[in-house]
Design a protein around this motif. Structure first.
Motif, PDB file in Angstrom:
ATOM      1  N   TYR A 108       0.847  -1.198   0.000  1.00  0.00           N
ATOM      2  CA  TYR A 108       0.000   0.000   0.000  1.00  0.00           C
ATOM      3  C   TYR A 108       0.877   1.241   0.000  1.00  0.00           C
ATOM      4  O   TYR A 108       2.058   1.197   0.334  1.00  0.00           O
ATOM      5  N   ASP A 109       0.270   2.369  -0.366  1.00  0.00           N
ATOM      6  CA  ASP A 109       0.926   3.675  -0.352  1.00  0.00           C
ATOM      7  C   ASP A 109       0.074   4.600   0.509  1.00  0.00           C
ATOM      8  O   ASP A 109      -1.103   4.830   0.215  1.00  0.00           O
ATOM      9  N   PRO A 110       0.609   5.137   1.612  1.00  0.00           N
ATOM     10  CA  PRO A 110      -0.210   5.979   2.494  1.00  0.00           C
ATOM     11  C   PRO A 110      -0.818   7.182   1.787  1.00  0.00           C
ATOM     12  O   PRO A 110      -1.891   7.662   2.203  1.00  0.00           O
ATOM     13  N   SER A 111      -0.197   7.668   0.738  1.00  0.00           N
ATOM     14  CA  SER A 111      -0.718   8.861   0.055  1.00  0.00           C
ATOM     15  C   SER A 111      -1.754   8.522  -1.016  1.00  0.00           C
ATOM     16  O   SER A 111      -2.489   9.413  -1.451  1.00  0.00           O
ATOM     17  N   VAL A 112      -1.812   7.297  -1.460  1.00  0.00           N
ATOM     18  CA  VAL A 112      -2.709   6.917  -2.548  1.00  0.00           C
ATOM     19  C   VAL A 112      -3.774   5.913  -2.100  1.00  0.00           C
ATOM     20  O   VAL A 112      -4.936   6.003  -2.499  1.00  0.00           O
ATOM     21  N   SER A 113      -3.393   4.975  -1.246  1.00  0.00           N
ATOM     22  CA  SER A 113      -4.319   3.914  -0.834  1.00  0.00           C
ATOM     23  C   SER A 113      -5.378   4.446   0.120  1.00  0.00           C
ATOM     24  O   SER A 113      -5.199   5.499   0.766  1.00  0.00           O
ATOM     25  N   GLN A 114      -6.470   3.714   0.223  1.00  0.00           N
ATOM     26  CA  GLN A 114      -7.583   4.082   1.090  1.00  0.00           C
ATOM     27  C   GLN A 114      -8.030   2.857   1.885  1.00  0.00           C
ATOM     28  O   GLN A 114      -8.091   1.761   1.334  1.00  0.00           O
ATOM     29  N   ARG A 115      -8.330   3.100   3.151  1.00  0.00           N
ATOM     30  CA  ARG A 115      -8.837   2.054   4.039  1.00  0.00           C
ATOM     31  C   ARG A 115      -8.000   0.780   3.920  1.00  0.00           C
ATOM     32  O   ARG A 115      -6.789   0.849   3.741  1.00  0.00           O
ATOM     33  N   GLY A 116      -8.646  -0.375   3.964  1.00  0.00           N
ATOM     34  CA  GLY A 116      -7.886  -1.614   3.876  1.00  0.00           C
ATOM     35  C   GLY A 116      -6.843  -1.743   4.967  1.00  0.00           C
ATOM     36  O   GLY A 116      -7.152  -1.675   6.165  1.00  0.00           O
ATOM     37  N   ALA A 117      -5.589  -1.927   4.579  1.00  0.00           N
ATOM     38  CA  ALA A 117      -4.508  -2.088   5.545  1.00  0.00           C
ATOM     39  C   ALA A 117      -4.241  -0.819   6.337  1.00  0.00           C
ATOM     40  O   ALA A 117      -3.709  -0.888   7.454  1.00  0.00           O
ATOM     41  N   LEU A 118      -4.628   0.341   5.777  1.00  0.00           N
ATOM     42  CA  LEU A 118      -4.381   1.593   6.500  1.00  0.00           C
ATOM     43  C   LEU A 118      -5.192   1.680   7.786  1.00  0.00           C
ATOM     44  O   LEU A 118      -4.789   2.376   8.728  1.00  0.00           O
ATOM     45  N   VAL A 119      -6.328   0.996   7.846  1.00  0.00           N
ATOM     46  CA  VAL A 119      -7.143   1.014   9.064  1.00  0.00           C
ATOM     47  C   VAL A 119      -6.392   0.362  10.214  1.00  0.00           C
ATOM     48  O   VAL A 119      -6.424   0.831  11.358  1.00  0.00           O
ATOM     49  N   CYS A 120      -5.690  -0.716   9.920  1.00  0.00           N
ATOM     50  CA  CYS A 120      -4.930  -1.401  10.967  1.00  0.00           C
ATOM     51  C   CYS A 120      -3.616  -0.696  11.281  1.00  0.00           C
ATOM     52  O   CYS A 120      -3.203  -0.625  12.435  1.00  0.00           O
ATOM     53  N   VAL A 121      -2.958  -0.173  10.240  1.00  0.00           N
ATOM     54  CA  VAL A 121      -1.659   0.467  10.455  1.00  0.00           C
ATOM     55  C   VAL A 121      -1.805   1.760  11.247  1.00  0.00           C
ATOM     56  O   VAL A 121      -0.987   2.072  12.118  1.00  0.00           O
ATOM     57  N   GLY A 122      -2.844   2.538  10.955  1.00  0.00           N
ATOM     58  CA  GLY A 122      -3.015   3.819  11.635  1.00  0.00           C
ATOM     59  C   GLY A 122      -3.554   3.705  13.038  1.00  0.00           C
ATOM     60  O   GLY A 122      -3.643   4.715  13.748  1.00  0.00           O
ATOM     61  N   ARG A 123      -3.945   2.531  13.456  1.00  0.00           N
ATOM     62  CA  ARG A 123      -4.511   2.371  14.793  1.00  0.00           C
ATOM     63  C   ARG A 123      -3.399   2.082  15.792  1.00  0.00           C
ATOM     64  O   ARG A 123      -2.514   1.257  15.543  1.00  0.00           O
ATOM     65  N   ALA A 124      -3.456   2.773  16.935  1.00  0.00           N
ATOM     66  CA  ALA A 124      -2.445   2.580  17.974  1.00  0.00           C
ATOM     67  C   ALA A 124      -2.612   1.208  18.600  1.00  0.00           C
ATOM     68  O   ALA A 124      -3.724   0.697  18.734  1.00  0.00           O
ATOM     69  N   PRO A 125      -1.514   0.580  18.999  1.00  0.00           N
ATOM     70  CA  PRO A 125      -1.627  -0.746  19.633  1.00  0.00           C
ATOM     71  C   PRO A 125      -2.371  -0.670  20.959  1.00  0.00           C
ATOM     72  O   PRO A 125      -2.258   0.317  21.701  1.00  0.00           O
ATOM     73  N   ARG A 126      -3.152  -1.658  21.226  1.00  0.00           N
ATOM     74  CA  ARG A 126      -3.966  -1.690  22.435  1.00  0.00           C
ATOM     75  C   ARG A 126      -3.088  -1.947  23.657  1.00  0.00           C
ATOM     76  O   ARG A 126      -2.223  -2.827  23.644  1.00  0.00           O
ATOM     77  N   LYS A 127      -3.321  -1.163  24.695  1.00  0.00           N
ATOM     78  CA  LYS A 127      -2.564  -1.336  25.921  1.00  0.00           C
ATOM     79  C   LYS A 127      -3.134  -2.516  26.715  1.00  0.00           C
ATOM     80  O   LYS A 127      -4.334  -2.736  26.750  1.00  0.00           O
ATOM     81  N   LYS A 128      -2.224  -3.254  27.343  1.00  0.00           N
ATOM     82  CA  LYS A 128      -2.644  -4.390  28.128  1.00  0.00           C
ATOM     83  C   LYS A 128      -3.315  -3.933  29.420  1.00  0.00           C
ATOM     84  O   LYS A 128      -2.883  -2.970  30.059  1.00  0.00           O
ATOM     85  N   SER A 129      -4.370  -4.624  29.768  1.00  0.00           N
ATOM     86  CA  SER A 129      -5.113  -4.326  30.984  1.00  0.00           C
ATOM     87  C   SER A 129      -4.870  -5.429  32.003  1.00  0.00           C
ATOM     88  O   SER A 129      -4.463  -6.548  31.671  1.00  0.00           O
ATOM     89  N   VAL A 130      -5.146  -5.071  33.270  1.00  0.00           N
ATOM     90  CA  VAL A 130      -4.991  -6.067  34.332  1.00  0.00           C
ATOM     91  C   VAL A 130      -6.035  -7.169  34.207  1.00  0.00           C
ATOM     92  O   VAL A 130      -5.885  -8.257  34.778  1.00  0.00           O
ATOM     93  N   ASP A 131      -7.121  -6.887  33.467  1.00  0.00           N
ATOM     94  CA  ASP A 131      -8.186  -7.882  33.310  1.00  0.00           C
ATOM     95  C   ASP A 131      -7.914  -8.861  32.175  1.00  0.00           C
ATOM     96  O   ASP A 131      -8.677  -9.820  32.001  1.00  0.00           O
ATOM     97  N   ASP A 132      -6.865  -8.603  31.389  1.00  0.00           N
ATOM     98  CA  ASP A 132      -6.556  -9.514  30.279  1.00  0.00           C
ATOM     99  C   ASP A 132      -6.062 -10.840  30.840  1.00  0.00           C
ATOM    100  O   ASP A 132      -5.227 -10.889  31.748  1.00  0.00           O
ATOM    101  N   TYR A 133      -6.590 -11.893  30.268  1.00  0.00           N
ATOM    102  CA  TYR A 133      -6.232 -13.247  30.710  1.00  0.00           C
ATOM    103  C   TYR A 133      -5.423 -13.926  29.624  1.00  0.00           C
ATOM    104  O   TYR A 133      -5.856 -14.010  28.485  1.00  0.00           O
ATOM    105  N   GLU A 134      -4.254 -14.365  29.971  1.00  0.00           N
ATOM    106  CA  GLU A 134      -3.385 -15.058  29.035  1.00  0.00           C
ATOM    107  C   GLU A 134      -3.288 -16.521  29.432  1.00  0.00           C
ATOM    108  O   GLU A 134      -2.964 -16.840  30.580  1.00  0.00           O
TER     109      GLU A 134
END
Length: 254
Positions: A108-134
């Motif tokens: 993809y190209d950030p200046s030309v592409s739309q949505r798709g992979a850009l939705v995941c790339v532009g999203r900040a990583p989720r912070k781990k919570s104390v309630d998360d169970y591994e």
């Protein structure tokens, strides 16, 4: 290894190809060639070479100039089998793999592409919570010492018990019913000894045809001459027993 060619044709001149690009290694018949969204580029995938110099590539060719424009490395260990340029989101999808496993790569190209992979790339990583169970991985070691060995499952324990002749033996049902001769047990031949004695004539079941009153009175003389239970306790204080006379005797006297 099969070395294939990419041939570009003009529908007005079908005798010879306009351009042939050699040296495109390919091991899969499913490998395709596609156009870009504006139809100015032609691209196709290549397979991994035996010597390992080049991995799976995406080769882009200019449709007008009929020359190689770019070669993009997709995977160093897997071949590019299928490829697609999505016209709406303007992104290139390439599937790679071998006989065991595979995956999908997105260009993809950030200046030309739309949505798709850009939705995941532009999203900040989720912070781990104390309630998360591994879930912790469970490691099984069948050759460990008995102290550290895993307990067998209930299903395996049940199957092992069923194979054991002692543990799987069904206990005999308790003896029930009336007895004979002071011995507990049914008189219908459930006990082998009773069955043999009955068949031999040693046991005669006469209680069905016998009068209950007569059966009790035949022990009256023995109870009177040799009392064992209630009579000895009241021997000195018990008055003389007086029985009522029978009605039948009174009617005969009248």
């Amino acid at each position: 290894m099969i070395s294939t060619n990419l041939s570009i044709w003009d529908l007005r001149k079908m005798k010879t190809a306009l351009k042939v690009f050699d040296g495109l290694p390919n091991n899969y018949a499913e490998t395709n060639a596609s156009f870009s969204s504006d139809e100015q580029l032609i691209f196709t995938g290549t397979s991994v070479e035996k010597d390992g110099r080049n991995g799976g590539l995406l080769c882009f060719f200019d449709r007008r100039k009929l020359e190689l424009v770019s070669r993009v490395g997709i995977s160093p260990h897997y071949s590019v089998i299928r490829s697609l340029w999505h016209p709406r989101i303007n992104q290139v999808f390439a599937t790679v793999g071998d006989k065991k496993e595979g995956g999908t790569h997105i260009l993809y190209d950030p200046s030309v592409s739309q949505r798709g992979a850009l939705v995941c790339v532009g999203r900040a990583p989720r912070k781990k919570s104390v309630d998360d169970y591994e879930v912790q991985p469970l490691i099984h070691n069948p050759h460990a010492l008995p102290l550290f060995r895993d307990q067998p499952s209930r299903k395996r324990q049940r199957e092992k018990m069923m194979k054991d002749p002692l543990k799987s033996h069904k206990p005999e049902a308790p003896v029930s019913g009336p007895g004979f001769g002071g011995k507990i047990g049914t008189t219908k031949g459930s006990l082998l000894t009773q069955y043999l004695m009955k068949e031999g004539g040693l046991i005669k079941e006469t209680w069905m045809d016998e009068d209950p009153r007569e059966a009790i009175l035949k022990y009256a003389d023995a109870a009177k001459n040799d009392p064992k239970f209630i009579a000895p306790a009241y021997a000195q204080t018990q008055p003389e027993t007086v029985f009522a006379e029978s009605d039948s005797d009174g009617e005969e006297k009248k």
